[in-house]
Design a protein around this motif. Structure first.
Motif, PDB file in Angstrom:
ATOM      1  N   HIS A   1       0.821  -1.224   0.000  1.00 45.51           N
ATOM      2  CA  HIS A   1       0.000   0.000   0.000  1.00 45.51           C
ATOM      3  C   HIS A   1       0.846   1.261   0.000  1.00 45.51           C
ATOM      4  O   HIS A   1       0.372   2.322   0.404  1.00 45.51           O
ATOM      5  CB  HIS A   1      -1.010  -0.050   1.149  1.00 45.51           C
ATOM      6  CG  HIS A   1      -1.947  -1.199   0.986  1.00 45.51           C
ATOM      7  ND1 HIS A   1      -3.012  -1.182   0.110  1.00 45.51           N
ATOM      8  CD2 HIS A   1      -1.904  -2.459   1.508  1.00 45.51           C
ATOM      9  CE1 HIS A   1      -3.615  -2.358   0.129  1.00 45.51           C
ATOM     10  NE2 HIS A   1      -2.947  -3.158   0.970  1.00 45.51           N
TER      11      HIS A   1
ATOM     12  N   CYS B   1      -7.564   2.032  -4.474  1.00 43.70           N
ATOM     13  CA  CYS B   1      -7.285   0.720  -3.876  1.00 43.70           C
ATOM     14  C   CYS B   1      -8.357   0.431  -2.822  1.00 43.70           C
ATOM     15  O   CYS B   1      -8.994   1.342  -2.301  1.00 43.70           O
ATOM     16  CB  CYS B   1      -5.902   0.777  -3.232  1.00 43.70           C
ATOM     17  SG  CYS B   1      -5.410  -0.710  -2.356  1.00 43.70           S
TER      18      CYS B   1
ATOM     19  N   CYS C   1      -7.873  -0.221   0.100  1.00 39.93           N
ATOM     20  CA  CYS C   1      -7.473   0.375   1.386  1.00 39.93           C
ATOM     21  C   CYS C   1      -7.949   1.815   1.499  1.00 39.93           C
ATOM     22  O   CYS C   1      -7.885   2.415   2.565  1.00 39.93           O
ATOM     23  CB  CYS C   1      -5.960   0.304   1.574  1.00 39.93           C
ATOM     24  SG  CYS C   1      -5.043   1.520   0.610  1.00 39.93           S
TER      25      CYS C   1
ATOM     26  N   CYS D   1      -1.853   2.314  -5.265  1.00 42.57           N
ATOM     27  CA  CYS D   1      -1.018   1.442  -4.420  1.00 42.57           C
ATOM     28  C   CYS D   1      -0.283   0.401  -5.284  1.00 42.57           C
ATOM     29  O   CYS D   1      -0.784   0.000  -6.338  1.00 42.57           O
ATOM     30  CB  CYS D   1      -1.878   0.704  -3.401  1.00 42.57           C
ATOM     31  SG  CYS D   1      -2.569   1.776  -2.145  1.00 42.57           S
TER      32      CYS D   1
HETATM   33 ZN   LIG Z   1      -3.871   0.265  -0.924  1.00 42.23          ZN
END
Ligand SMILES: [Zn+2]
Length: 375
Positions: A236, A246, A248, A253
């Motif tokens: 990440h 992403c 996240c 990332c």
């Molecule tokens: Zn990520």
């Protein structure tokens, strides 16, 4: 029996080695041979270690080698990866007796993945007629974010249902044994240090790329964890500021560039086909181009890691490096090209010892080392 700190050190040292003499232990721990003799006697009486063959060490008399008692403990390892969950039962020597696996996708729609995971653990043991009472400790490696203080799995970025799971407390209650939880990249580093090629290396990094990216950073023999226990989030870091979102929450990332699903997606965007591995193996130029670009992105990220941590070795693992070798070649080439020349002069780029079993060996190694420290 409660071990003192020197006895734990001896036990840890014996667990790391392929057999050690009392003399070697005394030298390593800077203790007298007399005290080592006394402490190893009590470890022998407790059945924690066993004596093996006498082995000649140069001109001196033959030394009796000491080993972990393979029958003292039985460990259950659970490796929760981005695609597969692996289970394994192992002896105290970490020899795998039984193993099994299931797909993460099978748990994706479950409202309570922890409960289903426990049922799977029970089913795995039951098929070999093993009762939970026979398990001394459970090690769980998971490619996610863990609250180290409360031992809670906070998040697996690629698996939205796995959030705020109190895996340690509920599994330890159900199985009535200690449960140890650690990030999966770090457990792979523990396995490499305990039983693999990094046995005598204190500064190294393990990287595993598959459906996600996991990394373990070992500095001066200790795992780097960070103040929020998030150190090693290699997947990440931003690799493309204009990249896509992403799971996240961030954009661009590294995981959105080099994981197996991303390579497949990139190839599909260009050709309309999702068979990148087959195409690569037939020397398809577009498949090779996708691999070269992804290898460069990983290589740039790892060259930064080399400049920051100056490791002796990076162990790069994942099935796709075997299926599409130019990925690995391009990654290595870019690390050497981009890393600082004083950091790369003695840098070793290697594959992990246990291949596709690195994660499950990590979960077992975590169970063993944590269980020793708790004695
Ligand atoms: Zn990520």
């Amino acid at each position: 029996m409660k071990l003192n700190s020197s006895e734990k050190q001896i036990l840890e040292l014996i667990s790391l080695g392929q057999g050690l003499s009392r003399k070697k232990i005394a030298e390593t721990l800077h203790l007298t041979q007399g005290s080592i003799t006394n402490m190893t006697r009590s470890l022998l009486e407790e059945g924690l270690i066993i004596e093996g063959n006498r082995i000649s060490s140069g001109l001196g008399r033959k030394e009796v080698m000491l080993y972990s008692n393979p029958n003292k403990f039985t460990f259950l390892g659970v490796d929760i990866g981005g695609h597969v969950i692996r289970f394994a039962l192992a002896t105290n020597s970490l020899e795998i007796i039984h193993e099994g696996e299931c797909l993460m996708a099978d748990l994706a729609t479950e409202p309570d993945p922890a409960e289903v995971l426990m049922q799977m653990m029970h089913t795995f043991l039951a098929q070999w007629n093993i009762s939970p009472a026979q398990i001394d400790a459970i090690g769980i490696g998971v490619t996610g974010i863990i609250d180290a203080t409360q031992q809670i799995l906070l998040s697996i970025p690629n698996s939205p249902g796995w959030e705020h799971l109190e895996l340690v407390s509920i599994i330890s209650q159900r199985f009535n044994c200690p449960v140890y939880l650690e990030e999966g990249g770090r457990t792979m580093a523990i396995a490499e240090q305990m039983l693999g090629k990094a046995n005598a290396i204190s500064d190294f990094i393990t990287v595993q790329v598959g459906f996600g990216i996991a990394a373990g950073i070992m500095i001066n023999g200790k795992l780097l964890k960070g103040v929020n226990n998030t150190a090693g989030l290699l997947g990440h870091i931003t690799a493309d500021p204009n990249g896509t979102r992403c799971l996240c929450g961030n954009y661009g990332c590294l995981e959105n560039i080099i994981t197996f699903p991303m390579l497949r997606n990139d190839y599909r965007k260009i050709t309309g086909k999702s068979t990148i591995v087959e195409a690569y193996q037939q020397n398809d130029k577009q498949a090779i181009d996708v691999c070269v670009a992804a290898g460069q992105a990983l290589g740039i990220a790892l060259s930064n890691v080399v400049n920051l941590f100056n490791p002796q070795t990076i162990y790069i693992g994942g099935a796709m490096f075997d299926q599409m070798p130019i990925l690995l070649e391009e990654t290595k080439r870019t690390i050497i090209l981009r890393g600082n020349r004083f950091s790369t002069t003695s840098l070793n780029l290697d594959r992990p010892t246990f291949g596709l079993k690195q994660g499950i060996m990590g979960a077992l190694a975590l169970a063993k080392i944590s269980h020793i420290m708790a004695q």
